[in-house]
Design a protein around this motif. Structure first.
Motif, short mmCIF file in Angstrom:
data_model
loop_
_atom_site.label_atom_id
_atom_site.label_comp_id
_atom_site.label_asym_id
_atom_site.label_seq_id
_atom_site.Cartn_x
_atom_site.Cartn_y
_atom_site.Cartn_z
N ARG A 1 -41.04 -61.95 -1.60
CA ARG A 1 -40.78 -63.11 -0.76
C ARG A 1 -40.87 -64.40 -1.59
N LEU A 2 -40.47 -64.33 -2.83
CA LEU A 2 -40.58 -65.49 -3.72
C LEU A 2 -39.69 -66.64 -3.24
N SER A 3 -38.48 -66.34 -2.77
CA SER A 3 -37.61 -67.41 -2.30
C SER A 3 -38.22 -68.13 -1.09
N TYR A 4 -38.96 -67.39 -0.26
CA TYR A 4 -39.64 -68.02 0.88
C TYR A 4 -40.78 -68.93 0.39
N ALA A 5 -41.44 -68.53 -0.68
CA ALA A 5 -42.49 -69.37 -1.25
C ALA A 5 -41.90 -70.70 -1.73
N PHE A 6 -40.73 -70.64 -2.37
CA PHE A 6 -40.07 -71.86 -2.81
C PHE A 6 -39.69 -72.73 -1.62
N SER A 7 -39.13 -72.11 -0.61
CA SER A 7 -38.72 -72.84 0.60
C SER A 7 -39.93 -73.47 1.30
N ASP A 8 -41.03 -72.73 1.36
CA ASP A 8 -42.25 -73.26 1.97
C ASP A 8 -42.78 -74.47 1.20
N ARG A 9 -42.69 -74.42 -0.12
CA ARG A 9 -43.12 -75.56 -0.93
C ARG A 9 -42.27 -76.79 -0.62
N LYS A 10 -40.97 -76.59 -0.51
CA LYS A 10 -40.08 -77.71 -0.20
C LYS A 10 -40.43 -78.31 1.16
N LYS A 11 -40.69 -77.45 2.15
CA LYS A 11 -41.07 -77.94 3.48
C LYS A 11 -42.38 -78.71 3.42
N GLU A 12 -43.35 -78.19 2.66
CA GLU A 12 -44.65 -78.87 2.54
C GLU A 12 -44.49 -80.23 1.86
#
Length: 140
Positions: free
Chosen positions: A64-75
């Motif tokens: 789920r690495l791409s989700y981790a990147f997306s979550d960082r962007k949202k944060e």
């Protein structure tokens, strides 16, 4: 005898600090050369990047690495109060990586200013599933 035991860690600490300062000065000079603004820092309290490293390791283990990147962007966007498309992240040992979701920045890195950017193994590995090795092999 006690002095000799203290000397190697002290030298290592001094060299690490020197490396971090020199790297920072080089990045600042390059950013000024290109007319870049300072990118905001993701979780500045994570000085050594240990939490960021754990996030990525967990993302890789769970596919789920791409989700981790997306979550960082949202944060980062929530923290900045706007759509934050580019930001910095600290990683051990004192490295700073830039993450961008801005199409103009991606165009610069992959096409118009390709030779101005390093091609570290981490980037080659990150882009391989998306682009293959063709563009990276061509540049080297």
């Amino acid at each position: 005898m006690g002095f000799l035991l203290f000397l190697p860690p002290a030298v290592a600490a001094i060299l690490t600090i020197y490396y971090c300062v020199v790297a920072h000065l080089r990045q600042a000079a390059k950013a000024k050369l290109f007319g870049c603004q300072t990118a905001p820092l993701f979780r500045p309290w994570d000085v050594f990047g240990v939490q960021n490293f754990k996030i990525e390791m967990n993302g890789m283990k769970t596919n789920r690495l791409s989700y981790a990147f997306s979550d960082r962007k949202k944060e980062m966007s929530a923290k900045m109060g706007r759509d934050c498309k580019t930001f910095r992240i600290k990683y051990p040992p004192g490295e700073t990586w830039f993450y961008t979701f801005d199409p103009k920045n991606l165009q610069a890195v992959l096409a118009t200013q390709f030779q101005d950017f390093q091609q570290p193994a981490a980037r080659v590995g990150a882009f391989e599933p998306l682009l293959g090795l063709g563009i990276v092999r061509f540049a080297n």
